[in-house]
Design an enzyme around this catalytic site. Structure first.
Site, PDB file in Angstrom:
ATOM      1  N   ASP A  13     108.602 115.890  49.967  1.00  8.19           N
ATOM      2  CA  ASP A  13     108.467 115.654  51.097  1.00  8.19           C
ATOM      3  C   ASP A  13     106.923 115.475  51.084  1.00  8.19           C
ATOM      4  O   ASP A  13     106.293 115.117  52.796  1.00  8.19           O
ATOM      5  CB  ASP A  13     109.199 116.295  52.249  1.00  8.19           C
ATOM      6  CG  ASP A  13     110.905 117.053  52.393  1.00  8.19           C
ATOM      7  OD1 ASP A  13     111.571 116.055  52.309  1.00  8.19           O
ATOM      8  OD2 ASP A  13     110.228 118.150  52.870  1.00  8.19           O
ATOM      9  N   GLY A  40     115.171 112.872  49.403  1.00  7.17           N
ATOM     10  CA  GLY A  40     114.967 111.345  50.006  1.00  7.17           C
ATOM     11  C   GLY A  40     113.347 111.043  50.225  1.00  7.17           C
ATOM     12  O   GLY A  40     112.873 111.475  50.715  1.00  7.17           O
ATOM     13  N   HIS A  41     113.759 109.963  49.280  1.00 11.75           N
ATOM     14  CA  HIS A  41     112.477 108.270  49.163  1.00 11.75           C
ATOM     15  C   HIS A  41     112.455 108.020  50.258  1.00 11.75           C
ATOM     16  O   HIS A  41     112.342 106.586  50.047  1.00 11.75           O
ATOM     17  CB  HIS A  41     112.266 108.985  48.200  1.00 11.75           C
ATOM     18  CG  HIS A  41     111.849 109.884  47.540  1.00 11.75           C
ATOM     19  ND1 HIS A  41     111.728 109.603  45.294  1.00 11.75           N
ATOM     20  CD2 HIS A  41     112.090 111.165  47.283  1.00 11.75           C
ATOM     21  CE1 HIS A  41     111.507 110.771  45.128  1.00 11.75           C
ATOM     22  NE2 HIS A  41     111.152 111.775  46.208  1.00 11.75           N
ATOM     23  N   THR A  42     110.916 108.014  50.840  1.00  9.55           N
ATOM     24  CA  THR A  42     111.009 106.915  52.404  1.00  9.55           C
ATOM     25  C   THR A  42     109.819 105.939  51.853  1.00  9.55           C
ATOM     26  O   THR A  42     108.658 106.341  50.957  1.00  9.55           O
ATOM     27  CB  THR A  42     110.736 107.968  53.941  1.00  9.55           C
ATOM     28  OG1 THR A  42     111.608 108.643  53.417  1.00  9.55           O
ATOM     29  CG2 THR A  42     110.800 106.598  54.737  1.00  9.55           C
ATOM     30  N   THR A 129     120.374 121.595  50.749  1.00  4.61           N
ATOM     31  CA  THR A 129     120.954 119.832  51.382  1.00  4.61           C
ATOM     32  C   THR A 129     122.187 120.271  51.518  1.00  4.61           C
ATOM     33  O   THR A 129     122.713 118.935  51.854  1.00  4.61           O
ATOM     34  CB  THR A 129     120.304 119.144  50.933  1.00  4.61           C
ATOM     35  OG1 THR A 129     120.635 119.121  48.764  1.00  4.61           O
ATOM     36  CG2 THR A 129     118.522 118.580  50.724  1.00  4.61           C
ATOM     37  N   GLN A 224     111.569 116.399  44.825  1.00  9.03           N
ATOM     38  CA  GLN A 224     111.048 117.532  45.286  1.00  9.03           C
ATOM     39  C   GLN A 224     109.676 117.639  45.626  1.00  9.03           C
ATOM     40  O   GLN A 224     109.103 116.987  44.899  1.00  9.03           O
ATOM     41  CB  GLN A 224     111.623 118.974  45.256  1.00  9.03           C
ATOM     42  CG  GLN A 224     113.628 118.717  45.437  1.00  9.03           C
ATOM     43  CD  GLN A 224     114.400 117.446  44.303  1.00  9.03           C
ATOM     44  OE1 GLN A 224     114.360 117.542  43.472  1.00  9.03           O
ATOM     45  NE2 GLN A 224     115.363 116.671  45.038  1.00  9.03           N
ATOM     46  N   SER A 412      96.276 108.205  52.067  1.00  8.22           N
ATOM     47  CA  SER A 412      97.531 107.726  53.150  1.00  8.22           C
ATOM     48  C   SER A 412      97.302 107.975  54.299  1.00  8.22           C
ATOM     49  O   SER A 412      97.081 109.050  55.034  1.00  8.22           O
ATOM     50  CB  SER A 412      98.721 107.831  52.375  1.00  8.22           C
ATOM     51  OG  SER A 412      99.756 107.288  53.264  1.00  8.22           O
TER      52      SER A 412
HETATM   53  P1  IMP Z   1     119.428 121.708  47.248  1.00  3.56           P
HETATM   54  O1  IMP Z   1     118.012 121.856  46.134  1.00  3.56           O
HETATM   55  O2  IMP Z   1     119.479 120.794  47.615  1.00  3.56           O
HETATM   56  O3  IMP Z   1     120.089 122.823  46.499  1.00  3.56           O
HETATM   57  O4  IMP Z   1     118.257 122.856  47.990  1.00  3.56           O
HETATM   58  C1  IMP Z   1     117.634 124.117  47.868  1.00  3.56           C
HETATM   59  C2  IMP Z   1     116.311 123.868  48.121  1.00  3.56           C
HETATM   60  O5  IMP Z   1     114.890 122.785  48.040  1.00  3.56           O
HETATM   61  C3  IMP Z   1     116.155 123.791  50.281  1.00  3.56           C
HETATM   62  O6  IMP Z   1     114.987 124.593  50.491  1.00  3.56           O
HETATM   63  C4  IMP Z   1     116.322 122.310  50.286  1.00  3.56           C
HETATM   64  O7  IMP Z   1     116.252 122.186  51.686  1.00  3.56           O
HETATM   65  C5  IMP Z   1     115.234 121.934  49.084  1.00  3.56           C
HETATM   66  N1  IMP Z   1     114.592 120.382  49.284  1.00  3.56           N
HETATM   67  C6  IMP Z   1     116.172 119.948  48.477  1.00  3.56           C
HETATM   68  N2  IMP Z   1     115.448 119.105  48.236  1.00  3.56           N
HETATM   69  C7  IMP Z   1     114.068 118.439  48.605  1.00  3.56           C
HETATM   70  C8  IMP Z   1     113.675 117.221  49.200  1.00  3.56           C
HETATM   71  O8  IMP Z   1     114.011 116.844  48.450  1.00  3.56           O
HETATM   72  N3  IMP Z   1     112.296 118.032  49.468  1.00  3.56           N
HETATM   73  C9  IMP Z   1     112.206 118.730  50.524  1.00  3.56           C
HETATM   74  N4  IMP Z   1     113.237 119.839  50.071  1.00  3.56           N
HETATM   75  C10 IMP Z   1     114.484 119.871  49.626  1.00  3.56           C
END
Ligand code: IMP
Length: 423
Positions: A13, A40-42, A129, A224, A412
């Site tokens: 994020d 989630g790329h905004t 997620t 991530q 930014s």
């Molecule tokens: P998973 O990859 O969905 O299984 O999540 C594993 C961990 O990574 C959790 O703590 C999620 O909240 C975190 N996580 C996964 N994808 C993202 C992302 O795009 N942004 C921030 N945290 C993420």
């Protein structure tokens, strides 16, 4: 060098989508190399907000080709929803969105397995997620997975069914209650696969090899953040892929000696969503202010993000693991109004002062040691040049550059494309 990398240096994020979007005009090709719809790329431009999950963030630039690399995991249902959400943009998806045959597919039962595993963990849950990321990568490394290329085979439904049946047995093992209708899930998946098959599947490593030979400029877009890397992150509270620079090589089939610039993206403070240790986390007014001003809610799950001061120990570690060559600092505007800013420059670790990121950063082992800097009061969001920056912000930038030994090339000051200051 033909391939530049863009990576998040914290727990995700950081604002990678915005920077890819800003940089895209310099590149012919944007490619995702790991992760999947957990991202989630905004992107915000022309007054509209767009959240991309699996599609690379170059999709809004007419000339750019977007490649979903072999290291990505794809959920056809989410992928198609994403494409439908972009219908008003007049994108020729078949031409500009290419998918690696070697990318693995997220089946509906991968998502169920994710849910079952998290439920069974109770209070020790990862905070996933729940998009099926972990179970899909487990099938990949366990050599049971189903790939995009399988969809070109006549018997792909048999492959799907065999894997689904295996998953159903595994779900039973977890012994938790899950509410689902398998027939519905299957129908939705099959319909989405038919749509996915209308897109172009490629041997992406060969495609990229030819693009490099033809001197095309390529940007690899990470998802991530480095502290969620399965090897170097805060294990087990991580995602299931290599989010760091090495992941771009394996997730695209690009050799290390073809990597050029490595853009490291970080927020001026720190956030984390989901469970896991976070040494500089704030539980006071300051943390609440960051969350409120920074609109810190997950782009994929909507969950509130935990907020805290910038952790320089972690940032330096991420720069080191990734070989960062340029830093981009995001959300500087959110720190306007604080009298004092704190930056964690060392940890008290099991009674000793250390400056490196250790094996375990659980709160019982680690206490942050802070350096204090003067804050700034000015609103940065309307600024268009670094000459307008308050001295305290310049000092903050210089401090980070000195600590990391790396230049900050972008600051930014708001979510819009236009709120991007080149340094
Ligand atoms: P998973 O990859 O969905 O299984 O999540 C594993 C961990 O990574 C959790 O703590 C999620 O909240 C975190 N996580 C996964 N994808 C993202 C992302 O795009 N942004 C921030 N945290 C993420």
């Amino acid at each position: 060098m033909a391939v530049d990398l863009l990576l998040g240096l914290q727990w995700g994020d950081e604002g990678k989508g915005k920077i890819v979007d800003v940089l895209t005009k310099k590149y012919n090709l944007i490619s995702r190399f790991q992760g999947g719809p957990n991202a989630g790329h905004t992107l915000i431009f022309d007054g509209h907000k767009h959240v991309l999950h699996t599609i690379p963030s170059g999709i809004f630039h007419k000339e750019a080709i977007n490649v979903v690399g072999n290291g990505v995991v794809i959920d056809p249902v989410i992928f198609n929803n994403e494409i439908e959400g972009l219908s008003k943009f007049d994108v020729d998806f078949k031409k500009v969105l290419l998918i690696s045959r070697k990318a693995h597919l997220i089946l509906p039962t991968h998502r169920l397995l994710d849910a079952a595993s998290e439920k069974a963990k109770g209070k020790d849950k990862i905070g996933s997620t729940l998009k099926g990321i972990g179970p899909t990568y487990m099938d990949k490394t366990g050599r049971n997975g189903m790939r995009v290329g399988d969809l070109e085979l006549d018997n792909w439904k048999e492959i799907f069914e065999k894997l689904t049946q295996k998953h159903l047995k595994m779900i039973e093992f977890y012994d938790v209650e899950l509410d689902y209708d398998l027939d519905d899930l299957r129908t939705c998946f099959f319909n989405s696969v038919e749509k996915l098959k209308e897109l172009t599947f490629i041997d992406s490593e060969e495609y990229l090899h030819q693009a490099i030979k033809a001197d095309k400029k390529i940007l690899a877009e990470g998802a991530q953040g480095s502290l969620l890397d399965v090897d170097f992150g805060t294990y087990p509270f991580v995602t299931s892929s290599n989010t760091t620079a090495a992941g771009a090589c394996t997730g695209l089939g690009v050799a290390p000696n073809q990597i050029g610039e490595v853009y490291g993206i970080f927020k001026a403070y720190t956030t984390r969503v989901g469970s896991g240790p976070f040494p500089t986390e704030l539980f006071d007014e300051d943390g609440a202010t960051m969350a409120k001003v920074g609109h810190e809610f997950g782009a994929t799950t909507g969950r509130p993000r935990r907020c805290g001061w910038l952790d320089m120990v972690a940032l330096k570690y991420a720069c080191q693991v990734n070989g960062v060559t340029q830093l981009n600092m995001m959300k500087a505007d959110v720190l306007s109004g604080f009298d004092t800013l704190k930056v964690c420059t060392a940890y008290e670790y099991k009674g000793e002062v250390i400056k490196h990121f250790p094996y375990n950063i659980e709160p019982e082992n680690v206490k942050p040691i802070y350096t204090e800097l003067k804050g700034w009061q000015a609103d940065l969001t309307e600024m268009t040049s670094k000459d307008q920056f308050p001295q305290e912000l310049n000092d903050y930038v210089t401090f980070i550059e000195q600590e990391t030994g790396i230049k900050i090339s972008i600051v930014s000051v708001g979510p819009d494309r236009k709120q991007t200051i080149l340094m």
